[in-house]
Enzyme design. Structure first.
Site, PDB file in Angstrom:
ATOM      1  N   CYS A  22       0.841  -1.193   0.000  1.00 46.12           N
ATOM      2  CA  CYS A  22       0.000   0.000   0.000  1.00 46.12           C
ATOM      3  C   CYS A  22       0.879   1.246   0.000  1.00 46.12           C
ATOM      4  O   CYS A  22       2.022   1.210   0.475  1.00 46.12           O
ATOM      5  CB  CYS A  22      -0.904  -0.002   1.232  1.00 46.12           C
ATOM      6  N   GLY A  74      -4.022  -4.229   0.953  1.00 43.83           N
ATOM      7  CA  GLY A  74      -3.211  -3.232   0.279  1.00 43.83           C
ATOM      8  C   GLY A  74      -4.045  -2.232  -0.519  1.00 43.83           C
ATOM      9  O   GLY A  74      -5.195  -1.979  -0.252  1.00 43.83           O
ATOM     10  N   SER A 129     -12.401   4.500   1.075  1.00 49.00           N
ATOM     11  CA  SER A 129     -12.149   4.598   2.518  1.00 49.00           C
ATOM     12  C   SER A 129     -12.012   6.060   2.931  1.00 49.00           C
ATOM     13  O   SER A 129     -11.158   6.780   2.409  1.00 49.00           O
ATOM     14  CB  SER A 129     -10.871   3.838   2.885  1.00 49.00           C
ATOM     15  N   CYS A 287     -21.367  -9.979   6.586  1.00 44.88           N
ATOM     16  CA  CYS A 287     -21.013 -11.324   7.046  1.00 44.88           C
ATOM     17  C   CYS A 287     -20.807 -11.388   8.547  1.00 44.88           C
ATOM     18  O   CYS A 287     -21.058 -12.430   9.169  1.00 44.88           O
ATOM     19  CB  CYS A 287     -19.760 -11.811   6.328  1.00 44.88           C
ATOM     20  N   ASP A 309     -10.325 -12.879   4.455  1.00 40.42           N
ATOM     21  CA  ASP A 309      -9.238 -11.894   4.393  1.00 40.42           C
ATOM     22  C   ASP A 309      -8.823 -11.411   5.781  1.00 40.42           C
ATOM     23  O   ASP A 309      -7.755 -10.820   5.924  1.00 40.42           O
ATOM     24  CB  ASP A 309      -9.601 -10.723   3.475  1.00 40.42           C
ATOM     25  N   CYS A 353     -28.699 -14.387  24.982  1.00 37.18           N
ATOM     26  CA  CYS A 353     -28.903 -12.955  24.732  1.00 37.18           C
ATOM     27  C   CYS A 353     -30.119 -12.711  23.855  1.00 37.18           C
ATOM     28  O   CYS A 353     -30.330 -13.407  22.846  1.00 37.18           O
ATOM     29  CB  CYS A 353     -27.652 -12.369  24.088  1.00 37.18           C
TER      30      CYS A 353
END
Length: 411
Positions: A22, A74, A129, A287, A309, A353
């Site tokens: 990166c 990256g 991001s 997910c 990942d 819960c």
């Protein structure tokens, strides 16, 4: 006979075409250290051979009509535009009448007009991001030389809008920006104006570079509520930039209130749409809130396949695409166990819960504290998740009922 969508084989692979390389040095990045773990040569760029084999297997291994490729790092744009032109060419070669979609997660600092023309032409969805306004974004998202990146990211925002490239904002919730929920949300909503927003909690145990989850020494886990189960304390089990669990719950609750009052039907927030869907018994938006996992593999630049990942460690290695099919890796006993461990590894505290069906223990990589009865395997974010789900539950229940009755949420 044509099979129904429920019978169709569908899975996801996060492709890392340049591994962990990166151009930024974000303080909270969980992937930069993989450079030492994965280093086999000086060539980090995915070869044409591996790229073509991956694309072929990924398309042919699924009998669903739509195939979604995800490119991450990256920083994947370091591969260069010519690499992604090959991506498009190989996809055309093997698409076989299927609909091919691509998404590209990027820090945005290398995007220019030429990149945006390509992304628009090939219908890429960009995940950009950005952590909020300048003072919050620049606290953690810096270059290798420590320089601020906000202006470069906002230039990417301008270019993406200019070329009408669809993009989502990926906001990493850390120790600092969670203390300013409405500042962050309103800035993303009003100034960045993405197609959708996703908030991702930043949580990393201090041992994450060396020890794969859940192979920690559970005897050393702090109990829920202990000082060590929060960032910034001398004996904390997480890095100081990790989100504080209670701040996380407050952030998500306050942003939800703003969204519920003003933005339903206008601003798409994945986290809230996920909650509504799960209230309706529909899973898959995020997910981390699924009952089981395991259908999201990761492939590295050299063709090595991993369970996820966030689990790129030797213990979760499933083979190499040169000698093992993606389908074989996905349906291997090792990967099945990985997926079901999420469900069957929950402590009784979670099973009892009231919010279990909304949470399912969140991501297994974050299960490194103990319950009040000292049972291991509780999620670090537990107190915040309970605060958030308790706060939104009556609203989510009402919205889900309206959807199921065919009523509009904006009326």
């Amino acid at each position: 006979m044509r099979t129904s969508n429920r019978q169709k084989t569908r899975f996801h692979v996060m492709a890392k075409p340049i591994g962990p390389i990166c151009n930024l040095n974000c303080t909270y990045c969980f992937y930069l250290h993989k450079e030492k773990l994965l280093s086999t040569s000086n060539n980090w760029r995915m070869s044409d051979e591996v790229l073509e084999e991956f694309i072929k297997q990924y398309i042919q291994g699924q009998n669903h009509d739509e195939i979604i490729f995800s490119w991450q790092g990256g920083e994947p744009t370091l591969c260069g535009l010519d690499f992604f032109k090959k991506v498009a060419a190989f996809e055309r070669k093997y698409m076989g009448g299927k609909i091919i979609q691509n998404d590209l997660q990027t820090n945005g600092t290398l995007l220019d007009d030429e990149w945006c023309v390509f992304l628009k032409e090939h219908n890429f969805l960009v995940g950009l991001s950005i952590d909020g306004p300048r003072e919050l974004h620049d606290m953690h998202r810096v270059t290798k030389g420590g320089k601020q990146t906000f202006d470069r990211v906002m230039n990417a925002v301008r270019l993406l809008h200019k070329h009408d490239v669809p993009f989502n904002a990926l906001v990493t919730l850390n120790y600092d920006n969670t203390k300013h929920p409405l500042n962050v949300y309103r800035f993303i909503r009003d100034e960045v104006q993405p197609r959708a927003i996703q908030f991702n909690a930043c949580v990393e145990a201090k041992t994450f570079k060396e020890i794969a989850p859940p192979y920690w020494d559970s005897i050393k886990f702090p109990v829920l509520g202990d000082d060590a189960a929060k960032p910034g304390t001398p004996d904390s089990v997480v890095y100081d930039w990790s989100v504080d669990p209670d701040d996380y719950g407050t952030f998500m609750s306050e942003v939800f209130d703003e969204w519920y009052r003003n933005d339903v039907g206008k601003t798409f927030v994945y986290n809230f749409e996920c909650a509504i869907a799960q209230q309706m018994g529909i899973y898959g938006y995020m997910c981390v809130f699924g009952e089981i996992c395991g259908k999201g593999l990761a492939i590295e630049h050299d063709g090595e396949i991993y369970s996820c990942d966030h689990f790129v460690y030797p213990k979760y290695h499933l083979g190499n695409i040169r000698d093992k099919k993606l389908n074989s890796a996905l349906f291997s006993q090792k990967q099945k166990k990985f997926g079901f461990d999420k469900k069957y590894g929950l402590p009784q505290y979670c099973l009892d819960c009231e919010h279990l069906a909304m949470c399912y223990g969140e991501c297994p990589k974050n299960r490194f504290i103990r319950t009040p009865s000292e049972e291991p395997g509780l999620n670090y974010l537990c107190s915040g998740l309970k605060k958030y789900f308790a706060h939104i539950h009556p609203y989510i229940k009402e919205m889900a009922a309206r959807v199921q009755a065919g009523q509009s949420l904006t009326g």
